[in-house]
Design a protein around this motif. Structure first.
Motif, short mmCIF file in Angstrom:
data_model
loop_
_atom_site.label_atom_id
_atom_site.label_comp_id
_atom_site.label_asym_id
_atom_site.label_seq_id
_atom_site.Cartn_x
_atom_site.Cartn_y
_atom_site.Cartn_z
N ARG A 108 23.36 41.69 -24.21
CA ARG A 108 21.71 42.00 -24.25
C ARG A 108 21.52 41.64 -22.82
O ARG A 108 21.47 40.21 -22.54
N ARG A 109 20.61 42.29 -21.82
CA ARG A 109 20.54 42.13 -20.59
C ARG A 109 19.37 40.99 -20.67
O ARG A 109 18.52 40.81 -21.48
N ASN A 110 19.52 39.85 -19.62
CA ASN A 110 18.64 38.76 -19.55
C ASN A 110 18.59 38.01 -20.70
O ASN A 110 17.41 37.41 -20.83
N VAL A 111 19.53 37.58 -21.34
CA VAL A 111 19.35 36.86 -22.70
C VAL A 111 19.04 35.60 -22.34
O VAL A 111 18.55 34.86 -23.33
N GLU A 112 19.26 35.14 -20.97
CA GLU A 112 18.94 33.76 -20.66
C GLU A 112 17.34 33.61 -20.88
O GLU A 112 16.66 32.47 -20.90
N HIS A 113 16.55 34.48 -20.51
CA HIS A 113 15.15 34.75 -20.71
C HIS A 113 14.67 34.42 -21.98
O HIS A 113 13.69 33.64 -22.52
N LEU A 114 15.47 34.79 -23.04
CA LEU A 114 15.36 34.77 -24.26
C LEU A 114 15.37 33.21 -24.59
O LEU A 114 14.71 32.46 -25.24
N VAL A 115 16.38 32.74 -24.20
CA VAL A 115 16.63 31.04 -24.16
C VAL A 115 15.59 30.39 -23.80
O VAL A 115 15.18 29.42 -24.30
N GLU A 116 14.93 30.72 -22.62
CA GLU A 116 13.82 29.90 -22.16
C GLU A 116 12.87 29.99 -23.03
O GLU A 116 11.97 29.08 -23.27
N LEU A 117 12.32 31.12 -23.39
CA LEU A 117 11.25 31.59 -24.55
C LEU A 117 11.50 30.59 -25.79
O LEU A 117 10.56 29.95 -26.37
N GLU A 149 26.18 29.24 -16.49
CA GLU A 149 25.21 28.28 -15.85
C GLU A 149 23.89 28.49 -16.19
O GLU A 149 22.92 27.69 -16.42
N ALA A 150 23.41 29.97 -16.15
CA ALA A 150 22.21 30.50 -16.33
C ALA A 150 21.78 30.00 -17.82
O ALA A 150 20.56 29.62 -17.66
N LEU A 151 22.54 30.21 -18.71
CA LEU A 151 22.27 29.77 -20.05
C LEU A 151 21.86 28.23 -20.06
O LEU A 151 20.87 27.84 -20.79
N ALA A 152 22.80 27.40 -19.57
CA ALA A 152 22.69 25.98 -19.60
C ALA A 152 21.09 25.65 -18.87
O ALA A 152 20.44 24.99 -19.40
N ALA A 153 20.87 26.28 -17.78
CA ALA A 153 19.54 26.08 -17.05
C ALA A 153 18.38 26.41 -17.92
O ALA A 153 17.37 25.96 -17.75
N ALA A 154 18.52 27.58 -18.82
CA ALA A 154 17.52 27.91 -19.21
C ALA A 154 17.09 27.32 -20.79
O ALA A 154 15.93 27.39 -21.32
N GLY A 155 18.22 26.35 -21.07
CA GLY A 155 17.88 25.45 -22.21
C GLY A 155 18.81 25.28 -23.43
O GLY A 155 18.37 24.91 -24.49
N LEU A 156 19.85 26.23 -23.36
CA LEU A 156 20.50 26.26 -24.26
C LEU A 156 21.49 24.86 -24.63
O LEU A 156 21.62 24.34 -23.68
N SER A 157 21.56 24.56 -25.85
CA SER A 157 22.06 23.35 -26.31
C SER A 157 23.59 23.15 -26.21
O SER A 157 24.37 22.26 -25.94
N ARG A 158 24.05 24.38 -26.77
CA ARG A 158 25.46 24.38 -26.98
C ARG A 158 26.01 25.85 -27.27
O ARG A 158 25.36 26.84 -27.42
#
Ligand code: SAM
Length: 339
Positions: free
Chosen positions: A79-88, A116-125
């Motif tokens: 799913r495109r730009n999933v890191e944005h969901l992580v941020e939200l 990297e983008a996922l970690a930066a967006a706030g993913l825990s694990r």
């Protein structure tokens, strides 16, 4: 406020969000090509909950006690730009003002690019599914000829990005059970916890047979014969995996024995499909539509009350009641509801 529990006294603590029903793999036990081929009708984009809708539902769940959110699918990284969901999601507070624990389950195929983008967006694990280290067996299992090395590179990238990694291997007799020891050896001492999952009768398309299940007891025995193990206490009452520690200090493994040692009694998990249907059991046949009220303008209070009412009525304990008869009844597919 009274803590929310279901009819069997189980609290609501974890939310699994399926964000797509699509996947780039066709694992033979999950999305067999004969069923999920070119003509398969996947959900249309407009049918999927938007990231904003997902965040709104998650906030309502957090208000009712959810502390952990797992993003899954299908394959969530398609799913495109999933890191944005992580941020939200990372901006949502738990009921006691803390941070949500944000996990993601992936086949790892795009993790090297995304970690990297996922970690930066706030993913825990992150949890990476990897059923075999034997390249030939792995390519046959994912059925799209995907090489195992690219998943291993994804695991390395996640670790390098600072994300704790767990590795999940579903064990199916005759498909990958020859590879148990190699998997154990590879991840011993790596810092990544390897968890073996009993092959389950989820969905109705994988032709599940009890004979294909390799029991957790057998898995622990076979690994323990090579590297002695001792049991470790569970971290949480609703843990899915039983933990075992290598006596030589090389870390631990987990086994998820949902077929032979069901753990419905501690199940605190709600599951949302990509189109916004809420399921209170992985083995359910029907979900509750949340998309309609969301799109028809339900207020946050109304949404919360709907979730509370659904959870309060919950009595599901499929795995504890499983019989040959129930195993063949129609159930929601794993690729639709997520693992
Ligand atoms: N695409 C992501 C992935 O590969 O992890 C997330 C979704 S996938 C449905 C989640 C997990 O469910 C994977 O670890 C997969 O191996 C597991 N799974 C799928 N079908 C299963 C089955 N019949 N029994 C046990 N686990 C299964």
């Amino acid at each position: 406020m009274e803590p929310l529990v279901d009819r069997l006294g189980r609290p609501l603590e974890t939310l699994r969000l399926s964000i797509t029903d699509r996947c780039n793999f066709r694992c033979v036990y999950c999305m067999p090509k004969e069923v999920f081929g070119r003509d398969h009708a996947f959900l249309e984009r407009r049918e999927l909950l938007t990231f904003e809708e997902l965040a709104r539902v998650t906030a309502a769940f957090a208000g009712l006690g959810v502390r952990t959110v797992r993003i899954t699918g299908g394959e969530p990284l398609v799913r495109r730009n999933v890191e944005h969901l992580v941020e939200l999601l990372a901006a949502i507070e738990t009921a006691d003002g803390g941070k949500l624990e944000l996990a993601l389950t992936t086949n790892g195929s795009a993790l090297a690019q995304k970690a990297e983008a996922l970690a930066a967006a706030g993913l825990s694990r992150v949890t990476v599914s990897l059923d075999s280290l034997d390249d030939e067996a792995f390519r046959a299992l994912n059925d799209v000829d995907f090489p195992v090395q690219r998943v291993l590179d994804g695991i390395d990238a996640a670790a390098a990005a600072g994300l704790p990694v767990k590795v999940n291997a579903v064990v199916k007799r005759g498909a990958n059970d020859h590879d148990l020891l190699a998997l154990a050896e590879h991840f011993r001492g790596s810092g990544h916890v390897l968890r073996f999952i009993e092959y389950m009768d989820v969905g109705s398309t994988n032709g599940w047979r009890l004979e294909d299940v390799v029991s957790a007891e057998e898995i622990v025995r076979r690994i323990g014969e090579r590297w002695p193990l001792e049991p470790v206490a569970a971290e949480r009452p609703d843990a899915t995996a039983r933990r075992w520690r290598y006596l030589d200090g090389a870390g631990e493994i987990g086994v998820v024995a949902s077929v032979t040692q069901p753990f419905c009694g501690g199940c605190s998990r709600a599951r949302l499909s990509a189109e916004g249907r809420l399921y209170t059991c992985l083995f359910a046949a029907r979900g509750h539509d949340l998309r309609a009220p969301l799109r028809l303008g339900a207020s946050d209070v109304e949404l919360t009350e709907q979730l509370r009412a659904i959870w309060a009525r919950r009595t599901d304990r499929y795995s504890e009641l499983r019989t040959a008869e129930t195993a063949s009844l129609p159930k929601v597919e794993m690729s639709y509801i997520g693992g």
